[in-house]
Design a protein around this motif. Structure first.
Motif, PDB file in Angstrom:
ATOM      1  N   TYR A  63       0.765  -1.136  -0.088  1.00 55.55           N
ATOM      2  CA  TYR A  63       0.094   0.051  -0.065  1.00 55.55           C
ATOM      3  C   TYR A  63       0.930   1.115   0.069  1.00 55.55           C
ATOM      4  O   TYR A  63       1.839   1.443   0.668  1.00 55.55           O
ATOM      5  CB  TYR A  63      -0.912  -0.190   1.227  1.00 55.55           C
ATOM      6  N   TYR A  64       0.414   1.993  -0.860  1.00 54.07           N
ATOM      7  CA  TYR A  64       1.220   3.354  -1.177  1.00 54.07           C
ATOM      8  C   TYR A  64       0.440   4.724  -0.707  1.00 54.07           C
ATOM      9  O   TYR A  64      -0.434   4.570  -1.300  1.00 54.07           O
ATOM     10  CB  TYR A  64       1.785   3.475  -2.528  1.00 54.07           C
ATOM     11  N   CYS A  65       1.255   5.442  -0.090  1.00 56.39           N
ATOM     12  CA  CYS A  65       0.604   6.849  -0.041  1.00 56.39           C
ATOM     13  C   CYS A  65       0.949   7.635  -1.080  1.00 56.39           C
ATOM     14  O   CYS A  65       2.157   7.652  -1.646  1.00 56.39           O
ATOM     15  CB  CYS A  65       0.852   7.360   1.246  1.00 56.39           C
ATOM     16  N   ALA A  66       0.214   8.761  -1.635  1.00 55.43           N
ATOM     17  CA  ALA A  66       0.587   9.419  -2.872  1.00 55.43           C
ATOM     18  C   ALA A  66       0.031  10.884  -2.466  1.00 55.43           C
ATOM     19  O   ALA A  66      -1.095  10.941  -1.800  1.00 55.43           O
ATOM     20  CB  ALA A  66      -0.188   9.265  -4.285  1.00 55.43           C
ATOM     21  N   ALA A  67       0.585  12.046  -2.810  1.00 55.64           N
ATOM     22  CA  ALA A  67       0.206  13.393  -2.517  1.00 55.64           C
ATOM     23  C   ALA A  67       0.369  14.227  -3.829  1.00 55.64           C
ATOM     24  O   ALA A  67       1.220  13.988  -4.500  1.00 55.64           O
ATOM     25  CB  ALA A  67       1.098  14.040  -1.387  1.00 55.64           C
ATOM     26  N   HIS A  68      -0.500  15.035  -3.842  1.00 56.38           N
ATOM     27  CA  HIS A  68      -0.355  16.397  -4.969  1.00 56.38           C
ATOM     28  C   HIS A  68      -1.041  15.667  -6.388  1.00 56.38           C
ATOM     29  O   HIS A  68      -0.173  15.130  -7.076  1.00 56.38           O
ATOM     30  CB  HIS A  68       0.770  17.033  -5.036  1.00 56.38           C
ATOM     31  N   CYS A  69      -2.185  15.420  -6.463  1.00 52.45           N
ATOM     32  CA  CYS A  69      -2.725  15.213  -7.781  1.00 52.45           C
ATOM     33  C   CYS A  69      -2.600  16.485  -8.705  1.00 52.45           C
ATOM     34  O   CYS A  69      -3.178  17.584  -8.624  1.00 52.45           O
ATOM     35  CB  CYS A  69      -4.305  14.779  -7.696  1.00 52.45           C
ATOM     36  N   ARG A  70      -1.867  16.174  -9.785  1.00 48.88           N
ATOM     37  CA  ARG A  70      -1.749  17.224 -10.752  1.00 48.88           C
ATOM     38  C   ARG A  70      -2.731  17.220 -12.153  1.00 48.88           C
ATOM     39  O   ARG A  70      -2.667  18.403 -12.641  1.00 48.88           O
ATOM     40  CB  ARG A  70      -0.241  17.180 -11.382  1.00 48.88           C
ATOM     41  N   TYR A  71      -3.335  16.147 -12.055  1.00 46.95           N
ATOM     42  CA  TYR A  71      -4.256  16.158 -13.240  1.00 46.95           C
ATOM     43  C   TYR A  71      -5.738  15.950 -13.022  1.00 46.95           C
ATOM     44  O   TYR A  71      -5.901  15.888 -11.665  1.00 46.95           O
ATOM     45  CB  TYR A  71      -3.989  15.054 -14.142  1.00 46.95           C
ATOM     46  N   SER A  72      -6.551  16.080 -13.850  1.00 45.63           N
ATOM     47  CA  SER A  72      -8.028  15.979 -13.509  1.00 45.63           C
ATOM     48  C   SER A  72      -8.408  14.600 -13.058  1.00 45.63           C
ATOM     49  O   SER A  72      -9.309  14.453 -12.256  1.00 45.63           O
ATOM     50  CB  SER A  72      -8.877  16.166 -14.645  1.00 45.63           C
ATOM     51  N   ASP A  73      -7.939  13.617 -13.324  1.00 46.98           N
ATOM     52  CA  ASP A  73      -8.394  12.079 -12.942  1.00 46.98           C
ATOM     53  C   ASP A  73      -7.410  11.802 -11.809  1.00 46.98           C
ATOM     54  O   ASP A  73      -6.220  11.253 -11.905  1.00 46.98           O
ATOM     55  CB  ASP A  73      -7.794  11.231 -14.180  1.00 46.98           C
ATOM     56  N   CYS A  74      -7.900  12.050 -10.667  1.00 43.37           N
ATOM     57  CA  CYS A  74      -6.993  11.843  -9.357  1.00 43.37           C
ATOM     58  C   CYS A  74      -6.822  10.302  -8.921  1.00 43.37           C
ATOM     59  O   CYS A  74      -6.868  10.134  -7.806  1.00 43.37           O
ATOM     60  CB  CYS A  74      -7.433  12.597  -8.228  1.00 43.37           C
ATOM     61  N   GLN A  75      -7.790   9.372  -9.706  1.00 37.56           N
ATOM     62  CA  GLN A  75      -7.600   8.060  -9.651  1.00 37.56           C
ATOM     63  C   GLN A  75      -6.568   7.154 -10.527  1.00 37.56           C
ATOM     64  O   GLN A  75      -6.330   6.098 -10.460  1.00 37.56           O
ATOM     65  CB  GLN A  75      -9.030   7.313  -9.894  1.00 37.56           C
ATOM     66  N   ASP A  76      -5.819   8.069 -11.224  1.00 34.11           N
ATOM     67  CA  ASP A  76      -4.777   7.728 -12.148  1.00 34.11           C
ATOM     68  C   ASP A  76      -3.281   7.776 -11.452  1.00 34.11           C
ATOM     69  O   ASP A  76      -2.978   8.832 -10.661  1.00 34.11           O
ATOM     70  CB  ASP A  76      -4.816   8.694 -13.309  1.00 34.11           C
ATOM     71  N   VAL A  77      -2.785   6.715 -11.606  1.00 31.00           N
ATOM     72  CA  VAL A  77      -1.511   6.674 -10.854  1.00 31.00           C
ATOM     73  C   VAL A  77      -0.297   7.834 -11.269  1.00 31.00           C
ATOM     74  O   VAL A  77       0.353   8.485 -10.525  1.00 31.00           O
ATOM     75  CB  VAL A  77      -0.641   5.252 -11.107  1.00 31.00           C
ATOM     76  N   GLU A  78      -0.442   8.153 -12.570  1.00 28.00           N
ATOM     77  CA  GLU A  78       0.354   8.950 -13.245  1.00 28.00           C
ATOM     78  C   GLU A  78      -0.002  10.472 -12.436  1.00 28.00           C
ATOM     79  O   GLU A  78       0.973  11.435 -13.028  1.00 28.00           O
ATOM     80  CB  GLU A  78       0.003   9.092 -14.620  1.00 28.00           C
ATOM     81  N   ALA A  79      -1.272  10.541 -11.932  1.00 28.34           N
ATOM     82  CA  ALA A  79      -1.526  11.918 -11.874  1.00 28.34           C
ATOM     83  C   ALA A  79      -0.566  12.560 -10.579  1.00 28.34           C
ATOM     84  O   ALA A  79      -0.646  13.662 -10.293  1.00 28.34           O
ATOM     85  CB  ALA A  79      -2.805  12.022 -11.524  1.00 28.34           C
ATOM     86  N   TYR A  80      -0.222  11.680  -9.681  1.00 28.96           N
ATOM     87  CA  TYR A  80       0.328  12.100  -8.513  1.00 28.96           C
ATOM     88  C   TYR A  80       2.054  12.276  -8.777  1.00 28.96           C
ATOM     89  O   TYR A  80       2.608  11.672  -9.040  1.00 28.96           O
ATOM     90  CB  TYR A  80       0.210  10.911  -7.178  1.00 28.96           C
ATOM     91  N   GLN A  81       2.360  13.402  -7.915  1.00 30.39           N
ATOM     92  CA  GLN A  81       3.782  14.009  -8.083  1.00 30.39           C
ATOM     93  C   GLN A  81       4.709  13.251  -6.873  1.00 30.39           C
ATOM     94  O   GLN A  81       5.854  13.078  -7.007  1.00 30.39           O
ATOM     95  CB  GLN A  81       3.720  15.501  -7.680  1.00 30.39           C
ATOM     96  N   TYR A  82       3.971  12.990  -5.644  1.00 26.01           N
ATOM     97  CA  TYR A  82       4.957  12.359  -4.504  1.00 26.01           C
ATOM     98  C   TYR A  82       4.323  11.038  -4.200  1.00 26.01           C
ATOM     99  O   TYR A  82       2.962  10.993  -4.115  1.00 26.01           O
ATOM    100  CB  TYR A  82       4.790  13.270  -3.475  1.00 26.01           C
ATOM    101  N   TRP A  83       5.298  10.129  -3.824  1.00 27.87           N
ATOM    102  CA  TRP A  83       5.120   8.999  -3.254  1.00 27.87           C
ATOM    103  C   TRP A  83       5.677   8.230  -2.060  1.00 27.87           C
ATOM    104  O   TRP A  83       7.087   8.719  -1.921  1.00 27.87           O
ATOM    105  CB  TRP A  83       5.145   7.853  -4.387  1.00 27.87           C
ATOM    106  N   GLY A  84       4.975   7.747  -1.006  1.00 27.19           N
ATOM    107  CA  GLY A  84       5.861   7.041  -0.307  1.00 27.19           C
ATOM    108  C   GLY A  84       6.388   5.702  -0.626  1.00 27.19           C
ATOM    109  O   GLY A  84       6.338   5.128  -1.678  1.00 27.19           O
ATOM    110  N   GLN A  85       7.223   4.945   0.425  1.00 25.22           N
ATOM    111  CA  GLN A  85       7.961   3.854  -0.023  1.00 25.22           C
ATOM    112  C   GLN A  85       6.931   2.578  -0.050  1.00 25.22           C
ATOM    113  O   GLN A  85       7.622   1.815  -0.430  1.00 25.22           O
ATOM    114  CB  GLN A  85       9.073   3.638   0.776  1.00 25.22           C
ATOM    115  N   GLY A  86       5.921   2.668   0.555  1.00 26.06           N
ATOM    116  CA  GLY A  86       5.022   1.382   0.664  1.00 26.06           C
ATOM    117  C   GLY A  86       5.027   0.775   1.843  1.00 26.06           C
ATOM    118  O   GLY A  86       6.252   0.828   2.508  1.00 26.06           O
ATOM    119  N   THR A  87       3.790   0.188   2.344  1.00 22.16           N
ATOM    120  CA  THR A  87       3.825  -0.654   3.496  1.00 22.16           C
ATOM    121  C   THR A  87       3.085  -1.911   3.018  1.00 22.16           C
ATOM    122  O   THR A  87       1.946  -1.889   2.337  1.00 22.16           O
ATOM    123  CB  THR A  87       3.293  -0.002   4.666  1.00 22.16           C
TER     124      THR A  87
END
Length: 123
Positions: free
Chosen positions: A93-117
């Motif tokens: 499970y990954y945390c993501a922040a700052h959606c840059r695009y209109s589709d905020c369910q798209d992986v590519e939309a996020y600028q920042y990611w955590g390392q996962g748990t």
């Protein structure tokens, strides 16, 4: 520098609950969306849930009714309460922040990611 640090993963049995946390730092995060994604072995990363700064929430159909996302804007931290876990929820499970695009369910939309748990649910 933005950092997202997840915690709370583990090994549980089907039907159990877990609460994931994601501590964000290096912002600003005001006005930004925070989200959770997950990636199972051999599969693409997929959207789980997201919360806007104003508190609007969206879930994937696969977790709706079982998972709950929340946030503490003062810290800022985003949480994922996972209830009635199923083996199919096993993933990183990954945390993501700052959606840059209109589709905020798209992986590519996020600028920042955590390392996962890792979350593992046994039958």
């Amino acid at each position: 520098q933005v950092q997202l640090v997840e915690s709370g993963g583990g090994l549980v049995q089907a039907g159990d609950s877990l609460r994931l946390s994601c501590a964000a730092s290096g912002g600003p995060f005001a006005g930004r969306t925070l989200a959770w994604f997950r990636q199972a072995p051999g599969k693409e990363r997929e959207f789980v849930a997201r919360i806007t700064w104003s508190g609007v929430i969206y879930y994937s159909d696969s977790v709706k009714g079982r998972f709950a996302i929340s946030s503490d804007n003062g810290k800022p931290t985003v949480y994922l309460q996972m209830n009635n876990l199923k083996p199919g929820d096993t993933a990183v499970y990954y945390c993501a922040a700052h959606c840059r695009y209109s589709d905020c369910q798209d992986v590519e939309a996020y600028q920042y990611w955590g390392q996962g748990t890792q979350v593992t649910v046994s039958a």
